[in-house]
Design a protein around this motif. Structure first.
Motif, PDB file in Angstrom:
ATOM      1  N   GLU A  12       2.606  59.241  -8.013  1.00 57.78           N
ATOM      2  CA  GLU A  12       3.338  59.483  -6.768  1.00 57.78           C
ATOM      3  C   GLU A  12       3.339  58.256  -5.853  1.00 57.78           C
ATOM      4  O   GLU A  12       4.184  58.123  -4.969  1.00 57.78           O
ATOM      5  CB  GLU A  12       2.769  60.693  -6.023  1.00 57.78           C
ATOM      6  N   GLU A  13       2.357  57.374  -6.056  1.00 59.46           N
ATOM      7  CA  GLU A  13       2.340  56.130  -5.290  1.00 59.46           C
ATOM      8  C   GLU A  13       3.219  55.064  -5.940  1.00 59.46           C
ATOM      9  O   GLU A  13       3.811  54.237  -5.250  1.00 59.46           O
ATOM     10  CB  GLU A  13       0.905  55.604  -5.170  1.00 59.46           C
ATOM     11  N   LEU A  14       3.313  55.100  -7.243  1.00 62.14           N
ATOM     12  CA  LEU A  14       4.067  54.079  -7.970  1.00 62.14           C
ATOM     13  C   LEU A  14       5.558  54.383  -8.037  1.00 62.14           C
ATOM     14  O   LEU A  14       6.372  53.473  -8.154  1.00 62.14           O
ATOM     15  CB  LEU A  14       3.540  53.940  -9.408  1.00 62.14           C
ATOM     16  N   ARG A  15       5.900  55.680  -8.040  1.00 60.65           N
ATOM     17  CA  ARG A  15       7.289  56.115  -8.197  1.00 60.65           C
ATOM     18  C   ARG A  15       7.929  55.508  -9.456  1.00 60.65           C
ATOM     19  O   ARG A  15       8.937  54.803  -9.389  1.00 60.65           O
ATOM     20  CB  ARG A  15       8.121  55.736  -6.979  1.00 60.65           C
ATOM     21  N   PRO A  16       7.362  55.746 -10.627  1.00 58.35           N
ATOM     22  CA  PRO A  16       7.883  55.112 -11.842  1.00 58.35           C
ATOM     23  C   PRO A  16       9.224  55.714 -12.266  1.00 58.35           C
ATOM     24  O   PRO A  16       9.513  56.885 -12.049  1.00 58.35           O
ATOM     25  CB  PRO A  16       6.794  55.385 -12.876  1.00 58.35           C
ATOM     26  N   VAL A  17      10.052  54.861 -12.893  1.00 60.18           N
ATOM     27  CA  VAL A  17      11.319  55.287 -13.479  1.00 60.18           C
ATOM     28  C   VAL A  17      11.442  54.662 -14.864  1.00 60.18           C
ATOM     29  O   VAL A  17      10.810  53.636 -15.174  1.00 60.18           O
ATOM     30  CB  VAL A  17      12.536  54.872 -12.622  1.00 60.18           C
ATOM     31  N   VAL A  18      12.269  55.296 -15.687  1.00 63.95           N
ATOM     32  CA  VAL A  18      12.574  54.775 -17.014  1.00 63.95           C
ATOM     33  C   VAL A  18      14.042  54.403 -17.040  1.00 63.95           C
ATOM     34  O   VAL A  18      14.906  55.158 -16.579  1.00 63.95           O
ATOM     35  CB  VAL A  18      12.250  55.818 -18.107  1.00 63.95           C
ATOM     36  N   GLN A  19      14.326  53.236 -17.612  1.00 63.57           N
ATOM     37  CA  GLN A  19      15.698  52.739 -17.637  1.00 63.57           C
ATOM     38  C   GLN A  19      15.975  52.084 -18.992  1.00 63.57           C
ATOM     39  O   GLN A  19      15.105  51.436 -19.572  1.00 63.57           O
ATOM     40  CB  GLN A  19      15.903  51.698 -16.531  1.00 63.57           C
ATOM     41  N   GLY A  20      17.190  52.298 -19.492  1.00 64.84           N
ATOM     42  CA  GLY A  20      17.556  51.671 -20.749  1.00 64.84           C
ATOM     43  C   GLY A  20      17.573  50.165 -20.626  1.00 64.84           C
ATOM     44  O   GLY A  20      17.917  49.607 -19.583  1.00 64.84           O
ATOM     45  N   MET A  21      17.184  49.474 -21.693  1.00 64.37           N
ATOM     46  CA  MET A  21      17.154  48.011 -21.667  1.00 64.37           C
ATOM     47  C   MET A  21      18.561  47.443 -21.611  1.00 64.37           C
ATOM     48  O   MET A  21      19.462  47.900 -22.299  1.00 64.37           O
ATOM     49  CB  MET A  21      16.435  47.478 -22.903  1.00 64.37           C
ATOM     50  N   ALA A  22      18.719  46.436 -20.779  1.00 62.78           N
ATOM     51  CA  ALA A  22      19.985  45.708 -20.687  1.00 62.78           C
ATOM     52  C   ALA A  22      19.924  44.493 -21.596  1.00 62.78           C
ATOM     53  O   ALA A  22      18.836  44.014 -21.935  1.00 62.78           O
ATOM     54  CB  ALA A  22      20.223  45.270 -19.239  1.00 62.78           C
ATOM     55  N   PRO A  23      21.073  43.967 -22.003  1.00 64.86           N
ATOM     56  CA  PRO A  23      21.076  42.737 -22.801  1.00 64.86           C
ATOM     57  C   PRO A  23      20.361  41.611 -22.062  1.00 64.86           C
ATOM     58  O   PRO A  23      20.356  41.544 -20.828  1.00 64.86           O
ATOM     59  CB  PRO A  23      22.565  42.431 -22.979  1.00 64.86           C
ATOM     60  N   ALA A  67      12.796  50.364 -20.433  1.00 68.57           N
ATOM     61  CA  ALA A  67      11.912  49.668 -19.493  1.00 68.57           C
ATOM     62  C   ALA A  67      11.246  50.707 -18.607  1.00 68.57           C
ATOM     63  O   ALA A  67      11.871  51.712 -18.235  1.00 68.57           O
ATOM     64  CB  ALA A  67      12.692  48.677 -18.644  1.00 68.57           C
ATOM     65  N   LEU A  68       9.985  50.490 -18.289  1.00 69.74           N
ATOM     66  CA  LEU A  68       9.238  51.342 -17.363  1.00 69.74           C
ATOM     67  C   LEU A  68       8.989  50.514 -16.096  1.00 69.74           C
ATOM     68  O   LEU A  68       8.409  49.423 -16.168  1.00 69.74           O
ATOM     69  CB  LEU A  68       7.925  51.792 -17.980  1.00 69.74           C
ATOM     70  N   LYS A  69       9.439  51.047 -14.948  1.00 63.52           N
ATOM     71  CA  LYS A  69       9.363  50.272 -13.704  1.00 63.52           C
ATOM     72  C   LYS A  69       8.697  51.077 -12.603  1.00 63.52           C
ATOM     73  O   LYS A  69       8.959  52.274 -12.454  1.00 63.52           O
ATOM     74  CB  LYS A  69      10.763  49.877 -13.223  1.00 63.52           C
ATOM     75  N   GLY A 105       4.396  45.233 -12.495  1.00 64.13           N
ATOM     76  CA  GLY A 105       4.973  46.523 -12.189  1.00 64.13           C
ATOM     77  C   GLY A 105       6.175  46.873 -13.031  1.00 64.13           C
ATOM     78  O   GLY A 105       6.782  47.928 -12.827  1.00 64.13           O
ATOM     79  N   VAL A 106       6.531  46.010 -13.970  1.00 64.94           N
ATOM     80  CA  VAL A 106       7.656  46.257 -14.862  1.00 64.94           C
ATOM     81  C   VAL A 106       7.218  45.990 -16.295  1.00 64.94           C
ATOM     82  O   VAL A 106       6.624  44.947 -16.592  1.00 64.94           O
ATOM     83  CB  VAL A 106       8.857  45.342 -14.508  1.00 64.94           C
ATOM     84  N   ARG A 107       7.488  46.935 -17.192  1.00 67.04           N
ATOM     85  CA  ARG A 107       7.194  46.764 -18.620  1.00 67.04           C
ATOM     86  C   ARG A 107       8.509  46.888 -19.386  1.00 67.04           C
ATOM     87  O   ARG A 107       9.210  47.905 -19.243  1.00 67.04           O
ATOM     88  CB  ARG A 107       6.192  47.814 -19.094  1.00 67.04           C
ATOM     89  N   LEU A 108       8.809  45.871 -20.173  1.00 68.21           N
ATOM     90  CA  LEU A 108      10.113  45.785 -20.834  1.00 68.21           C
ATOM     91  C   LEU A 108       9.991  45.982 -22.345  1.00 68.21           C
ATOM     92  O   LEU A 108       8.912  45.836 -22.926  1.00 68.21           O
ATOM     93  CB  LEU A 108      10.749  44.420 -20.551  1.00 68.21           C
ATOM     94  N   ASP A 109      11.146  46.303 -22.952  1.00 70.40           N
ATOM     95  CA  ASP A 109      11.273  46.378 -24.413  1.00 70.40           C
ATOM     96  C   ASP A 109      10.264  47.333 -25.036  1.00 70.40           C
ATOM     97  O   ASP A 109       9.618  47.015 -26.043  1.00 70.40           O
ATOM     98  CB  ASP A 109      11.120  44.983 -25.036  1.00 70.40           C
ATOM     99  N   LEU A 110      10.117  48.504 -24.449  1.00 73.38           N
ATOM    100  CA  LEU A 110       9.246  49.525 -25.036  1.00 73.38           C
ATOM    101  C   LEU A 110      10.027  50.220 -26.135  1.00 73.38           C
ATOM    102  O   LEU A 110      11.011  50.904 -25.885  1.00 73.38           O
ATOM    103  CB  LEU A 110       8.806  50.506 -23.948  1.00 73.38           C
ATOM    104  N   ALA A 111       9.551  50.016 -27.384  1.00 69.93           N
ATOM    105  CA  ALA A 111      10.365  50.402 -28.538  1.00 69.93           C
ATOM    106  C   ALA A 111      10.202  51.849 -28.942  1.00 69.93           C
ATOM    107  O   ALA A 111      11.066  52.404 -29.644  1.00 69.93           O
ATOM    108  CB  ALA A 111      10.034  49.492 -29.728  1.00 69.93           C
ATOM    109  N   ASP A 112       9.097  52.498 -28.549  1.00 68.74           N
ATOM    110  CA  ASP A 112       8.890  53.876 -28.963  1.00 68.74           C
ATOM    111  C   ASP A 112       8.021  54.591 -27.944  1.00 68.74           C
ATOM    112  O   ASP A 112       7.559  54.000 -26.956  1.00 68.74           O
ATOM    113  CB  ASP A 112       8.253  53.937 -30.354  1.00 68.74           C
TER     114      ASP A 112
END
Length: 968
Positions: free
Chosen positions: A826-837, A784-786, A800-807
């Motif tokens: 720098e304004e968005l402060r994006p993070v990448v996180q593994g998808m949860a069930p 997920a990109l948040k 502001g959240v994109r889920l299930d990015l497969a590649d």
């Protein structure tokens, strides 16, 4: 005060150790540190102690203190040597001191964690609980100064002092050497020591209120020579009520030859009264009150009801005047109701006290009534008085207290009295403010376990006259916490009376199943709909038709009460017209006799006030029971109308009473004769002029009954082997030492939560597309990109959240879309996180409120909690049963349990998470806020995707300290 030479090695005077306490007999004393200025007081105190007490203190004859003793006992550094005194009227009545013991191998002056402690109590004040109160306070002082253990040597014959130590509830060791009993005990509070402290607090505060409500003699100060005026009115109310004690009228302006007023002995001053005066009702201008209070204190008056206005309700100058009033009264050991109070009432036949502005004495009964507002108190007394009349001992008042500005005696104190008052079965309270919510919740829980407690809580800011600590919790949250404590929370004084009438003599329903019967199909359907709206389980209404006879009602009600699938019955009745139709009195008797035959289930009546059923229901309580179908001999009871006592009262009495606001009435089910008061065990059938009022009262009784059954087994706070409490304490201490008093960093947050078994799913920063791709490779797809900027955090609805990015291709495309839509990285402060069930998104919060304490909250993430406020709350520590009910308390809970065919999620894992957060906050008061959002509850397990923790120095916990009265 002290010279520089005297205090160069001393700490500053610890003013926060000063406190007022209620003693075992209900009187008060002040506890404060002893200073060098107390030499004369100490000498005078010692001279009044008996030789036997001196022998017990010093283990030898010790007739007087030497100059060296006086110096030693008045010179303290407030660290290694501390002395406290209990005072009344500024004079010592008891002392306690500790001296720190030097550690092995170190000079005697070196700090250690053990100290010797010794007491001395003036003989005239022994048995009042002074030593127990001093022990609590000196132990709290010692803990503050790093002392963890007390040692005391006591002669075996000094059984009173040995009992003080052994009854305290601390962990002890006891030995006997050289003819002396040596007691050693740890000062860390235990469950038993806290229980002992609370029990002593309850007994002392209850007795202090009892002294105000059951005095043997009353003086009214400020009685005018001419009729009228507040003082003269109160004197008349006391006399007309038949007060059983000695009554005195006081006014310094009385002529010398005036010996009595309205048949009551008259005096210029309380000092002139021969014999004891237990209670003084003060009705003089505020400027004259201090003189009156001093005279009362010197005469030994036990308590005051101050009706005078001009205090905190009038502004800053009045607030200072109010503080001075409390200081002066407590200095003499007196407690105060008021100022600006409406007064107190006790209807007990051996007291009959109406020390109030209420012109009519309420009927004796089983309801305790507390109102901070005089106007609301008038309205409540009036409604109870007009509820149908004539049923002594059923829904009348046992005691009434109007606290006014509640500068001293508060609702908490009166709750302590009502808790074990055998004359009170139901407690009704109108609260404009709650001075100590943490203590009120504790007392309410204990009271509700024994008897119903119904509360109307004011919504806005506290009145100007009430000094209360601010709470950051919303009104709805405070209400939820009160309900958790077993309080029946209602919104209006009408609902307060409705619920009180039902609970006063009807049994609690065993469940939510309701039978409905009556002679009006429409009224039955209205009642059925209201039951559904209140969460009850009604059966289809039984329509007896308008041709129903009294015998038909009797048979139908009897069958409903005998039905094992029914927990309560609502009877809907309209006046019948036509030959052979039952009269109101006949119908009332039919309902009464049917209810009397099956005493275990509540019965309520909904009536349309076109006839006289309400009056007949009331009349049935005061007439001899007769066979069904035969009307009683008496048709009704007169309803005396209270005469006006003030413009405020006259306004209440002039207001029209719409049907929905009319007081409910009742019929008693009993086999007693009409001349006798309604006996214990009499059942009262309340009648309501609207279905929604009857059903709301019944629903509150159902919920209270369920709470009371659950309170018998509140559950337990579970232990978890994987919790590292010591490691968490070290981490928190290190962070606070570095000055991190606000939100801590993400790494520290994850580390702290992990020590309590709470795993936060990793989120890696992604300041550039390449960094995002590298983070995704490290975590593994899908990801997920948040955007974590405050205005986009947890806002999937804004994009502001994109889920299930497969590649990587999807990731880079989403990254570009986010920056194009919302701005630079720098304004968005994006993070990448593994998808949860996949699962249900929830939010878990904990916060320490300065007034209410630690609160755990739960709800669904997003609009449900943010927009609709669908959150449930519990006080920390939370038990396993409370965690289960917390999850099920929100309105959107069905989404967790397979709503409309969806897959149920892992609520046991969610409950465990709630319990672990509760443990973290309870174990470490420095953790002042925790937010876990979102927490995804899947079919198996939970995933914490975001977490923040705030640390701060621990707030003061006055509920864990020694017993004290609120500061003025």
């Amino acid at each position: 005060m002290q010279s520089p030479a005297d205090r160069h090695d001393r700490h500053e005077y610890p003013a926060h150790w000063e406190a007022d306490v209620v003693l075992r007999d209900g009187g008060t004393a002040r506890i404060r540190p002893i200073t060098v200025d107390d030499a004369d007081r100490l000498i005078s105190f010692y001279e009044q102690v008996s030789d036997e007490s001196k022998y017990y203190r010093f283990f030898a004859p010790y007739p007087r203190l030497s100059a060296k003793d006086v110096h030693r006992f008045t010179h303290h550094d407030f660290v290694d040597r501390v002395g406290l005194a209990a005072t009344i009227g500024g004079e010592f009545i008891a002392t306690v001191r500790y001296d720190r013991i030097g550690a092995d191998g170190l000079p005697a002056s070196a700090p250690a964690d053990e100290a010797e402690v010794a007491f001395l109590v003036q003989d005239a004040h022994q048995g009042r609980g002074v030593a127990s109160a001093l022990l609590e306070h000196i132990a709290a002082v010692a803990r503050e100064r790093g002392i963890r253990r007390f040692a005391a040597e006591v002669l075996p014959a000094n059984t009173k002092m040995i009992k003080v130590f052994t009854d305290a509830g601390y962990t002890q060791q006891r030995s006997f050497e050289d003819g002396v009993v040596r007691l050693e005990f740890d000062l860390e509070p235990t469950d038993r020591s806290v229980a002992v402290q609370h029990a002593r607090e309850q007994r002392a505060e209850a007795r202090s209120v009892r002294r105000l409500l059951a005095p043997g003699s009353v003086a009214v100060v400020g009685v005018g020579r001419a009729p009228g005026g507040v003082g003269r009115s109160v004197l008349g109310n006391l006399r007309d009520a038949g007060y059983t004690g000695s009554l005195h009228a006081v006014n310094q302006a009385f002529p010398e030859d005036l010996k009595e007023v309205d048949g009551v002995p008259a005096y210029h001053s309380v000092r002139d009264i021969e014999g004891a005066v237990d209670l003084a009702v003060v009705a003089v201008p505020a400027d004259h009150v201090p003189t009156v209070v001093s005279e009362c204190g010197e005469h030994g008056v036990q308590g005051l009801v101050v009706l005078s206005a001009g205090y905190a309700e009038s502004g800053p100058e009045g607030r200072e005047r109010q503080r001075a009033l409390v200081r002066l009264a407590r200095a003499y050991g007196m407690r105060i109701i008021g100022p600006n109070a409406f007064g107190v009432i006790n209807t007990a036949p051996d007291v009959r006290l109406n020390a109030s502005l209420a012109p009519e004495m309420p009927r004796p009964g089983r309801i305790g009534l507390f109102a901070q507002s005089g106007a609301i108190g008038i309205a409540l007394l009036s409604r109870l008085h007009r509820r149908g009349g004539g049923v002594t001992g059923v829904t009348g008042v046992s005691t009434f207290v109007s606290a006014g500005n509640r500068a001293d005696v508060s609702g908490n104190d009166v709750l302590q009295y009502w808790y074990d008052d055998p004359e009170t079965d139901v407690v009704l309270m109108y609260l404009e403010s709650i001075g100590n919510p943490r203590k009120f919740t504790r007392l309410a829980r204990r009271t509700a376990a024994a008897k119903p407690l119904v509360v109307v809580q004011g919504v806005g800011s506290a009145p100007q006259g009430h000094a209360v600590r601010a709470t950051r919790l919303p009104h709805e949250t405070v209400s939820a916490l009160l309900r958790q404590a077993g309080v029946i929370r209602v919104d209006t004084i009408t609902e307060l009376v409705d619920a009180g009438l039902l609970l006063a003599r009807q049994p609690l329903p065993a469940g939510p199943r309701v039978a409905i019967l009556g002679n009006s199909e429409s009224l039955g359907v209205l009642t059925y709909d209201r039951c559904l709206a209140e969460g009850l389980r009604p059966s289809h209404p039984l329509d007896l038709t308008t041709a129903a006879t009294a015998e038909d009602f009797h048979r139908a009600l009897s069958r409903a009460l005998a039905d094992e699938t029914c927990d309560a019955v609502v009877v809907a009745a309209i006046p019948a017209i036509g030959e052979g139709s039952p009269g109101d009195a006949e119908l009332a008797e039919a309902l009464r006799s049917a209810a009397a035959a099956v005493p275990g289930k509540p019965v309520l009546v909904v009536h349309v006030e076109l006839g006289g059923l309400a009056e007949a229901l009331s009349a049935a309580a005061s007439t001899a029971p007769q066979a069904v179908g035969k009307a009683p001999g008496a048709a009704g009871v007169a309803h005396p109308h209270p005469r006006s006592a003030s413009p405020e009262h006259r306004l209440v009495e002039r207001l029209p009473t719409p049907e929905a606001e009319r007081p409910p009435t009742a019929v008693a089910a009993s086999d007693e004769s009409p001349e006798s008061p309604t006996p214990e065990g009499t059942r009262l059938i309340p009648a309501y002029p609207a279905a929604e009022r009857a059903v709301r009262a019944l629903a509150e009784a159902v919920r209270y009954g369920q709470w009371q059954r659950e309170a018998a087994d509140p559950g337990k706070v579970p232990e978890y082997d994987d919790i590292d409490e010591k490691g968490a304490a070290q981490l928190i201490g290190g962070l606070l030492e570095r000055g991190q008093g606000l939100s801590i960093g993400e790494a520290e947050t994850c580390e702290l939560l992990d020590m309590y078994g709470i795993r936060v799913r990793r989120a890696l920063p992604a300041p550039t597309p390449d960094a995002a791709a590298e983070a995704a490779r490290a975590l593994g797809y899908p990801v997920a990109l948040k955007a974590t900027a405050p205005h986009l955090r947890h806002r999937a609805d804004l994009g502001g959240v994109r889920l299930d990015l497969a590649d990587e291709e999807q990731l880079r495309r989403s990254y570009a879309e986010l920056t194009e839509l919302f701005g630079r990285p720098e304004e968005l402060r994006p993070v990448v996180q593994g998808m949860a069930p996949r699962g249900v998104d929830t939010v878990v919060r904990a916060v320490i409120d300065p007034a209410a304490g630690a609160v755990l909250s739960f709800g669904l993430a997003g609009a449900a909690s943010q927009l609709l406020g669908d959150m449930a709350h519990r006080l920390v520590p939370v038990t396993d049963r409370e965690a289960t009910s917390l999850v099920r308390s929100i309105r959107t809970a069905p989404l967790l349990f397979g709503w409309r065919g969806s897959t149920p999620v892992d609520t046991p894992a969610l409950e465990e998470l709630l319990l672990r957060v509760s443990r973290l906050v309870d174990d470490h008061p420095e953790v002042v806020a925790v937010t876990l959002e979102p927490v995804v509850v899947a079919q198996q397990g939970v995933s914490v995707l975001g977490a923040t923790v705030r640390l701060a120095p621990p707030p003061a916990r006055d509920d864990l300290g020694p017993r004290t009265l609120p500061a003025y």
